[in-house]
Design an enzyme around this catalytic site. Structure first.
Site, PDB file in Angstrom:
ATOM      1  N   SER A   1      -9.477   1.510   3.274  1.00  0.00           N
ATOM      2  CA  SER A   1      -8.764   2.284   2.266  1.00  0.00           C
ATOM      3  C   SER A   1      -7.702   1.501   1.500  1.00  0.00           C
ATOM      4  O   SER A   1      -7.091   2.029   0.574  1.00  0.00           O
ATOM      5  CB  SER A   1      -8.080   3.480   2.946  1.00  0.00           C
ATOM      6  OG  SER A   1      -7.153   3.021   3.930  1.00  0.00           O
TER       7      SER A   1
ATOM      8  N   LYS B   1       0.848  -1.191   0.000  1.00  0.00           N
ATOM      9  CA  LYS B   1       0.000   0.000   0.000  1.00  0.00           C
ATOM     10  C   LYS B   1       0.884   1.241   0.000  1.00  0.00           C
ATOM     11  O   LYS B   1       1.909   1.286   0.699  1.00  0.00           O
ATOM     12  CB  LYS B   1      -0.907  -0.021   1.228  1.00  0.00           C
ATOM     13  CG  LYS B   1      -1.950   1.083   1.291  1.00  0.00           C
ATOM     14  CD  LYS B   1      -2.839   0.891   2.528  1.00  0.00           C
ATOM     15  CE  LYS B   1      -3.914   1.936   2.649  1.00  0.00           C
ATOM     16  NZ  LYS B   1      -4.769   1.727   3.849  1.00  0.00           N
TER      17      LYS B   1
ATOM     18  N   SER C   1      -9.487  -0.836   7.491  1.00  0.00           N
ATOM     19  CA  SER C   1      -9.012  -0.536   6.135  1.00  0.00           C
ATOM     20  C   SER C   1      -8.344  -1.701   5.425  1.00  0.00           C
ATOM     21  O   SER C   1      -8.123  -1.635   4.214  1.00  0.00           O
ATOM     22  CB  SER C   1      -8.046   0.656   6.164  1.00  0.00           C
ATOM     23  OG  SER C   1      -8.743   1.855   6.366  1.00  0.00           O
TER      24      SER C   1
END
Length: 536
Positions: free
Chosen positions: A179, A89, A203
């Protein structure tokens, strides 16, 4: 499928294998690390329309794969991840590779070091193929609010969903959740065998559930946060995404443990080399929190929750309804505490040391204000504003202190339940399967986050481990995941139970309905470039 049978299959088929299977194939010489890396890079290019990646690290990945091949040829492998492609990420620092947080504030920023968890994977010989897309600074629950555009759920292009839709795939697609949506999409679309996400209020688990992958949020302090650009220091945890629970356990054993650069880390408990293949469920008590029967829970999700509870019970486990009475207040409490820490953490982005700096130079104050207005999107600015409001002297006791008190009560609820003999809690991960993007964006970010994080954020406030496991496809042909919650630092026990559960469910492998033709790929590339080209 055994490792030996898997190894005889073409290299293309290996992209869908587990880490354990493909690691064996590498050691047996059935495939090389460079071949495997090239196949993953090609898969990233084939699935560009998903917008899962911000940066593709092709050159460095191939160099890492070549070094892995040399070790494999001499039998001096570094571990079970040697030669295995992974993605990260884009809010984890990566040395000499851009780290943007999907924000104009950090566009083009190249860190001089790698996050501890990233470095641990590299030290094991894993091959970093790219940085994945997210909501800006990880603030969101859909992976729709980043500077590089929204991420598309791979299951939107899989046969079970597409065969029910007469609409154009370019307009009828679903969100990944967030996210860490890019990481979930990378694993689900077979371009990466594992991915790192971050989990502040769900997330990692939220997109894991919506994209049909295993997503682990470890106990707070078990994994180092050094090099993870902070959102909420007291809740942030690096998350692990894989296609099987066994793979998640393999990665956890490598990443866990103390780090002198993160004072919140703890010594990792002793764990066996792998999860047991056989486990007696008659020794286990599974709790079903009654407060998780929340408004908006879909019939499909409720049906899977009931089905899996029955599977546990039929295997001899005790299944018991429990109460977590402060759960209904948790999302409001989480919002207050999250905004307060966001306001503090975002203060470092001032245009002086690194990141975006406005051309306005009439005064320092003007430069600072304009830099932050240009660098942050509306979602980030609103959370900063809310946090500063909650932290005002006149509001501090009314909001921040009361939220901290409620957080303690939420943690106490979990302690009481576990002390009563409950081993794990079984809950939904999300209210429903993935929403269509066109429907999702009709609500504001705050409302969407409250809806998507309702089952996940209490775990972060209590510091507990939790894992979401894909259970089945909904009537729409989209993944539904269920969450198991364990006791602090009993991550291995949690994964042992999750591994058993996973074996009973037989979740299907993704099967794409068709490859997009060249015209559609070109169209989607054009759309992508109107935001920002991969790697820009």
């Amino acid at each position: 499928m055994s490792a030996s049978s898997a190894a005889r299959r073409p290299v293309e088929a290996m992209l869908g294998l587990s880490i354990r299977e493909v690691s064996q194939a590498l050691r047996d010489g059935k495939v090389s690390a460079t071949e495997l890396c090239r196949k993953c890079i090609n898969q990233i290019q084939r699935t560009r329309y998903l917008n899962a990646y911000i940066t593709i690290a092709e050159e460095t990945a191939m160099e890492q794969a070549e070094r892995a091949d040399k070790r494999l040829r001499t039998g001096k492998t570094l571990g079970p991840l040697d030669g295995i492609p992974f993605s990260v990420k884009d809010n984890f620092c990566t040395e000499n590779i851009k780290t943007t947080c999907a924000s104009n504030m950090l566009k083009g920023y190249v860190p001089p070091f790698s996050a501890t968890v990233v470095q641990k994977l590299l030290d094991q010989g894993a091959v970093l193929v790219g940085k994945t897309n997210l909501d800006e600074f990880a603030m969101g629950a859909g992976s729709t609010d980043g500077a590089f555009g929204p991420v598309r759920n791979p299951w939107s292009y899989a046969a079970p969903y597409r065969e029910q839709s007469a609409e154009d795939p370019d307009s009828d697609w679903t969100i990944t959740g967030g996210s860490s949506g890019g990481s979930a999409a990378a694993v689900a679309s077979l371009s990466s065998f594992l991915a790192l996400g971050s989990d502040t209020g769900g997330s990692t688990r939220n997109p894991g559930s919506l994209c049909g992958v295993v997503a682990l949020k470890p106990s707070y302090g078990l994994l180092s946060r050094h090099g993870l650009i902070p959102l909420v220091n007291s809740m942030d945890v690096p998350g692990i995404m894989t296609r099987s629970v066994h793979d998640a356990a393999t990665v956890l054993r490598i990443l866990q443990g103390r780090d002198e650069r993160d004072s919140t880390t703890v010594q990792a408990p002793n764990t066996p080399p792998s999860l047991p293949e056989h486990f007696d469920m008659r020794k286990i008590c599974v709790g079903i929190p009654k407060e998780y029967h929340a408004p908006g829970l879909s019939e499909d999700t409720l049906a899977q929750w009931s089905r899996v509870a029955d599977i546990f019970e039929n295997a001899g486990a005790r299944v018991k309804e429990v109460s977590l009475p402060h759960t209904p207040y948790s999302i409001v409490c989480y919002h207050v505490l999250c905004c307060c820490e966001v306001a503090s953490n975002m203060a470092r982005f001032d245009g002086l040391e690194y990141g975006h700096r406005s051309a306005v130079d009439s005064s320092t104050d003007a430069m600072y204000a304009t830099t932050r207005h240009e660098g942050f999107n509306n979602v980030v600015r609103r959370r900063i504003l809310s946090g500063n409001y909650f932290l005002l002297k006149s509001n501090y006791e009314r909001y921040f202190v009361k939220a901290q008190q409620m957080r303690r009560l939420i943690a106490e609820d979990f302690k009481k339940v576990f002390s009563s003999g409950i081993d794990v809690l079984l809950t939904p991960t999300t209210l429903s399967d993935a929403a269509r993007y066109a429907d999702f964006i009709t609500e504001d970010n705050r409302t969407r986050s409250a809806q998507e994080d309702v089952f996940t954020q209490p775990v972060n406030m209590a510091g507990l481990p939790a894992v979401t496991v894909p259970t089945a496809l909904s009537q729409r042909g989209l993944p539904i995941g269920l969450q198991l919650i364990g006791q602090t630092l009993q991550d291995w026990k949690l994964l042992t139970i999750a591994h058993w559960m996973e074996k009973q469910l037989h979740f299907p492998m993704i099967r794409f309905h068709r490859d997009l033709n060249e015209n559609e790929r070109e169209q989607n590339r054009s759309i992508r470039e109107r935001t920002h080209t991969v790697g820009s």
